[in-house]
Design a protein around this motif. Sequence first.
Motif: not given
Length: 295
Positions: A103-123
């Motif tokens: 989704x376009x709206x991501x909340x920091x406690x969600x699984x989707x947020x962590x997936x997205x974060x890993x994709x733009x900040x792999x380090x």
Amino acid sequence: MKVPKLIKTVFDKFPLVKYPEASLPSTCLFPAPADKIGTAFVHSTADDSIYPQSIRLLTILKLAGVTDKFAIIPSSPHAAPKSGSVPYVFLRSRPRIKSDLLPRTLYPESKAFHQWLASIAPSFPAFDTAKQNPLLSLVDIRLRDAWLLTLYLYPANYKSILVPRLTQAYSHSDTSTSIIPHILAYSASREAQQLLTGSTGVSRITETIQRSIITNAEEALDALANLLSDSGTPYINGWEPGVLDAAVYGYLWPILGLELKSLAGDGQAQLKTLVKERKALVDLVERIHDQVRKV
């Protein structure tokens, strides 16, 4: 319950209609420049914020090194889509992670947020759900409950911190000198009480329940401090700070920074004393603050 005849007659003629939830226009949440990939909506960007979840999101973005990719905008839960909660990230377009369209709206406690974060900040250290969720529950339940109790239900803190902060938040409008900040503070206090009764399973937050909430927070602080001390690493996550460190920092930074008073208002809040007594956690807060203030 039987509806009074007069009211029934009115609503029979003019029925109350609940309209379906309307999607927000794609541009309404995008005051950001074209070079930004999204907008992060938080309660406040102030260093002395009283909103742990917003501190947590900002800290994650800073530690991950992606803050410059976002417009950071102070916001209100009234402006939040669907859940009515802040903070959240709103992306310019829906990200695709492998075969999943997030989704376009991501909340920091969600699984989707962590997936997205890993994709733009792999380090940035990946969030280990199986390992870190139990620890995160110590923060999101036990520390949260003690924080809500201390800030929202202790009269001294309600009057000296909560009401002034809400007044300051509305200082740009004609409501700053009105009763509106007091109404909002009262509403926030009622919401905090509902959250506490929900998590403790009681109908009233008695003195006994208050002591239990503080005891649970003390046990959580002990667990986090011991884990940090035993690991021999500077962060709970290891050698680099991760999501769990940001979550802990989100609560401990305002607890240590604010002049939190006791229930009677005649001394320092017990929650603040408990944090200050655990040097490992105080050092953790200082290390993370040294990192995020450089960003």
